[in-house]
Motif scaffolding. Structure first.
Motif, short mmCIF file in Angstrom:
data_model
loop_
_atom_site.label_atom_id
_atom_site.label_comp_id
_atom_site.label_asym_id
_atom_site.label_seq_id
_atom_site.Cartn_x
_atom_site.Cartn_y
_atom_site.Cartn_z
N ALA A 59 -17.56 -21.24 37.67
CA ALA A 59 -17.82 -22.24 36.69
C ALA A 59 -17.12 -21.62 35.87
N GLN A 60 -16.02 -22.17 35.84
CA GLN A 60 -14.94 -22.78 34.44
C GLN A 60 -14.21 -23.91 34.44
N ASP A 61 -13.46 -23.83 33.38
CA ASP A 61 -12.55 -24.59 33.28
C ASP A 61 -11.79 -25.31 34.93
N ALA A 62 -11.69 -26.17 34.97
CA ALA A 62 -10.58 -27.56 36.25
C ALA A 62 -9.43 -26.47 36.43
N ALA A 63 -8.22 -26.40 35.48
CA ALA A 63 -7.40 -25.59 35.47
C ALA A 63 -7.07 -24.30 35.36
N ALA A 64 -7.97 -23.63 35.00
CA ALA A 64 -8.13 -21.70 35.58
C ALA A 64 -8.67 -21.96 36.75
N ALA A 65 -9.94 -22.76 37.18
CA ALA A 65 -9.50 -22.64 38.98
C ALA A 65 -8.82 -23.18 39.69
N LEU A 66 -8.07 -23.66 39.78
CA LEU A 66 -6.99 -23.86 40.42
C LEU A 66 -6.03 -23.32 40.60
N ILE A 79 0.22 -24.22 43.44
CA ILE A 79 -0.05 -25.34 43.05
C ILE A 79 0.28 -26.46 41.77
N LEU A 80 0.55 -27.71 42.05
CA LEU A 80 1.55 -28.46 40.77
C LEU A 80 0.70 -29.70 40.04
N PHE A 81 -0.65 -29.80 38.93
CA PHE A 81 -1.40 -30.63 38.95
C PHE A 81 -0.56 -30.69 37.24
N PRO A 82 -1.41 -32.33 37.26
CA PRO A 82 -1.68 -32.48 35.90
C PRO A 82 -2.02 -32.29 34.76
N GLN A 83 -1.83 -31.51 33.74
CA GLN A 83 -2.95 -30.66 32.93
C GLN A 83 -3.30 -31.51 32.01
N ARG A 130 -12.35 -30.64 31.59
CA ARG A 130 -13.14 -30.66 33.15
C ARG A 130 -13.44 -29.44 33.73
N ARG A 131 -14.61 -29.34 33.92
CA ARG A 131 -15.26 -27.93 34.64
C ARG A 131 -15.58 -28.35 36.30
N VAL A 132 -15.66 -27.42 36.20
CA VAL A 132 -15.19 -26.79 38.20
C VAL A 132 -17.19 -25.96 37.83
N SER A 133 -17.82 -26.02 38.99
CA SER A 133 -18.80 -25.16 39.22
C SER A 133 -18.60 -24.06 39.40
N GLY A 134 -17.65 -24.12 39.96
CA GLY A 134 -17.18 -22.90 41.27
C GLY A 134 -17.18 -22.73 42.11
N ARG A 190 -13.03 -28.66 48.31
CA ARG A 190 -14.74 -28.80 47.24
C ARG A 190 -14.37 -28.41 46.04
N LEU A 191 -13.38 -27.69 45.29
CA LEU A 191 -12.82 -27.55 44.21
C LEU A 191 -12.55 -28.57 43.64
N ILE A 192 -11.98 -29.92 44.22
CA ILE A 192 -11.25 -30.95 43.57
C ILE A 192 -12.02 -32.31 43.33
N ALA A 193 -13.11 -31.81 44.70
CA ALA A 193 -14.19 -33.47 45.26
C ALA A 193 -14.96 -33.42 43.34
N THR A 194 -14.84 -33.41 42.43
CA THR A 194 -15.65 -33.79 41.45
C THR A 194 -14.51 -34.50 39.98
N LEU A 195 -13.57 -34.37 41.40
CA LEU A 195 -12.47 -33.90 39.95
C LEU A 195 -11.52 -35.37 40.25
#
Length: 123
Positions: A31-38, A49-53, A59-63, A76-81
């Motif tokens: 579980a961490q910052d979303a950008a770090a998880a991606l 992977i390319l994504f808009p910072q 935003r965080r993800v649950s891991g 699964r990682l981007i489901a809540t983003l």
């Protein structure tokens, strides 16, 4: 010879893409910052992977832990983003920001334009 090479390449590319989806990888993304998880997903898969910072600020993800195909893990990682996949190739994935859906109550109103017989009988 050029035609044969082009034909061979058109057959090999779909097979390579199918192999990519069957490939399973062990993920241990905390579980961490979303950008770090991606970025962790990218390192684990070897897929750029390319994504808009700016869409991920705060935003965080649950891991993510377990064995998954790369695209399943990404989904699964981007489901809540507020992101969606717009390009998905064996070597690169591009994500785009989407507007979040507002969670508002829906109020339905109506008006009787012709009295029903049941209402008229009660009166």
């Amino acid at each position: 010879m050029g035609l044969v090479a082009a034909l061979a390449a058109s057959i090999v590319m779909p097979v390579a893409a199918g192999a990519q989806e069957r490939r399973q990888i062990d993920f241990d993304v905390p579980a961490q910052d979303a950008a770090a998880a991606l970025n962790d997903w990218s390192r684990a898969t070897g897929i750029q992977i390319l994504f808009p910072q700016d869409a991920l600020k705060g935003r965080r993800v649950s891991g993510l832990r377990g064995r998954f195909a790369p695209r399943v893990a990404l989904d699964r990682l981007i489901a809540t983003l507020p992101l969606r996949v717009v390009t998905d190739t064996p070597r690169m994935v591009a994500l785009r920001a989407v507007a979040p859906v507002a969670n508002h109550d829906i109020v339905v109103t109506g008006k009787v334009t012709e009295p029903s017989r049941a209402i008229a009988k009660r009166a």
